[in-house]
Design a protein around this motif. Structure first.
Motif, PDB file in Angstrom:
ATOM      1  N   VAL A  82       0.838  -1.198   0.000  1.00 27.94           N
ATOM      2  CA  VAL A  82       0.000   0.000   0.000  1.00 27.94           C
ATOM      3  C   VAL A  82       0.877   1.253   0.000  1.00 27.94           C
ATOM      4  N   SER A  83       0.498   2.208  -0.849  1.00 28.00           N
ATOM      5  CA  SER A  83       1.147   3.519  -0.872  1.00 28.00           C
ATOM      6  C   SER A  83       0.111   4.557  -0.483  1.00 28.00           C
ATOM      7  N   LEU A  84       0.543   5.521   0.304  1.00 26.93           N
ATOM      8  CA  LEU A  84      -0.350   6.554   0.799  1.00 26.93           C
ATOM      9  C   LEU A  84       0.290   7.906   0.555  1.00 26.93           C
ATOM     10  N   ASP A  85      -0.464   8.803  -0.069  1.00 32.80           N
ATOM     11  CA  ASP A  85      -0.003  10.161  -0.342  1.00 32.80           C
ATOM     12  C   ASP A  85      -0.967  11.109   0.353  1.00 32.80           C
ATOM     13  N   LEU A  86      -0.449  11.903   1.301  1.00 32.70           N
ATOM     14  CA  LEU A  86      -1.300  12.777   2.102  1.00 32.70           C
ATOM     15  C   LEU A  86      -1.044  14.247   1.782  1.00 32.70           C
ATOM     16  N   ASP A  87      -2.113  15.017   1.715  1.00 34.91           N
ATOM     17  CA  ASP A  87      -2.054  16.474   1.558  1.00 34.91           C
ATOM     18  C   ASP A  87      -2.702  17.046   2.809  1.00 34.91           C
ATOM     19  N   GLU A  88      -1.888  17.274   3.833  1.00 35.61           N
ATOM     20  CA  GLU A  88      -2.421  17.686   5.128  1.00 35.61           C
ATOM     21  C   GLU A  88      -3.169  19.012   5.095  1.00 35.61           C
ATOM     22  N   PRO A  89      -2.631  20.062   4.406  1.00 37.27           N
ATOM     23  CA  PRO A  89      -3.386  21.326   4.398  1.00 37.27           C
ATOM     24  C   PRO A  89      -4.799  21.192   3.809  1.00 37.27           C
ATOM     25  N   GLU A  90      -4.968  20.332   2.819  1.00 31.33           N
ATOM     26  CA  GLU A  90      -6.279  20.127   2.198  1.00 31.33           C
ATOM     27  C   GLU A  90      -7.076  19.017   2.868  1.00 31.33           C
ATOM     28  N   ARG A  91      -6.426  18.318   3.793  1.00 32.31           N
ATOM     29  CA  ARG A  91      -7.027  17.148   4.456  1.00 32.31           C
ATOM     30  C   ARG A  91      -7.531  16.144   3.427  1.00 32.31           C
ATOM     31  N   GLU A  92      -6.658  15.830   2.472  1.00 31.63           N
ATOM     32  CA  GLU A  92      -6.961  14.855   1.417  1.00 31.63           C
ATOM     33  C   GLU A  92      -5.873  13.792   1.390  1.00 31.63           C
ATOM     34  N   GLY A  93      -6.264  12.615   0.959  1.00 32.19           N
ATOM     35  CA  GLY A  93      -5.302  11.540   0.809  1.00 32.19           C
ATOM     36  C   GLY A  93      -5.632  10.672  -0.389  1.00 32.19           C
ATOM     37  N   ALA A 109      -7.921   4.807  -4.240  1.00 30.40           N
ATOM     38  CA  ALA A 109      -8.972   5.505  -3.515  1.00 30.40           C
ATOM     39  C   ALA A 109      -8.484   6.903  -3.125  1.00 30.40           C
ATOM     40  N   THR A 110      -9.437   7.794  -2.977  1.00 27.50           N
ATOM     41  CA  THR A 110      -9.151   9.120  -2.442  1.00 27.50           C
ATOM     42  C   THR A 110     -10.082   9.336  -1.255  1.00 27.50           C
ATOM     43  N   PHE A 111      -9.614  10.126  -0.311  1.00 30.79           N
ATOM     44  CA  PHE A 111     -10.458  10.465   0.826  1.00 30.79           C
ATOM     45  C   PHE A 111     -10.196  11.909   1.207  1.00 30.79           C
ATOM     46  N   GLN A 112     -11.223  12.534   1.756  1.00 22.99           N
ATOM     47  CA  GLN A 112     -11.125  13.928   2.153  1.00 22.99           C
ATOM     48  C   GLN A 112     -11.978  14.143   3.397  1.00 22.99           C
TER      49      GLN A 112
END
Length: 182
Positions: free
Chosen positions: A64-75, A94-97
């Motif tokens: 599994v690879s996970l890419d997080l965008d903390e300021p936007e609260r997206e992954g 998958a994307t999550f926000q």
């Protein structure tokens, strides 16, 4: 192909919800049958998930690879793996926000899982019910972890949500039947 499109209400501040959904160990602890494995130098990690499809229990392993965008609260999550016997392979994206809402937050999750191999049609046929069950269980545990409450009562799915789940099950069964007829 299995599609996921869910919105989960969480009566907690977005910052707290993001803390939980951006931490793989926290997310895995919200999913019955999931385990977190070894971390790799590239930031990816191993994970397993045991899922029951009727009388059949299938254990999947993935990288599994996970890419997080903390300021936007997206992954964004990507996974590739197979079942324990190697009969079924899958890729998942998958994307999550996390969004703020009056009185709390919403977690929106969208994704696709592509299956290939011997059990693909069986898994896809039971996917609608399995995704609905796993979403309910995950949602309850996510709310519990974010709010610190011991007992969680989630709102009953709307008529539209239940109708959509029913329609997806019917549609997936017809796709499986037409694929077997060829």
């Amino acid at each position: 192909m299995i599609k996921i499109d869910e919105e989960i209400p969480v009566p907690a501040p977005p910052g707290r919800v993001w803390e939980v959904v951006s931490d793989p160990a926290e997310v895995v602890s919200c999913i019955d049958g999931a385990e977190l494995g070894q971390s790799h130098e590239d930031g990816s990690f191993d994970g397993t998930l045991a899922v029951k499809f009727g009388a059949v229990r299938v254990r999947f392993g993935a990288r599994v690879s996970l890419d997080l965008d903390e300021p936007e609260r997206e992954g964004r999550l990507s996974a590739k793996g197979r079942d324990g016997q190697g009969a079924t392979r899958f890729t998942a994206h998958a994307t999550f926000q996390v969004r703020e809402d009056a009185g709390g937050s919403w977690v929106r999750v969208t994704g696709e899982i592509t299956l290939a191999g011997k059990l693909a049609s069986l898994i896809e046929a039971g996917a609608g019910a399995m995704v609905a069950r796993m979403t309910r269980e995950f949602s309850a545990e996510l709310v519990r972890r974010c709010t610190g409450t011991t007992e969680v009562t989630l709102p009953r799915p709307s008529v539209w949500t239940r109708l959509r789940a029913w329609w997806l099950r019917i549609f997936q069964r017809s796709e499986v039947r037409s694929g077997q007829a060829q």
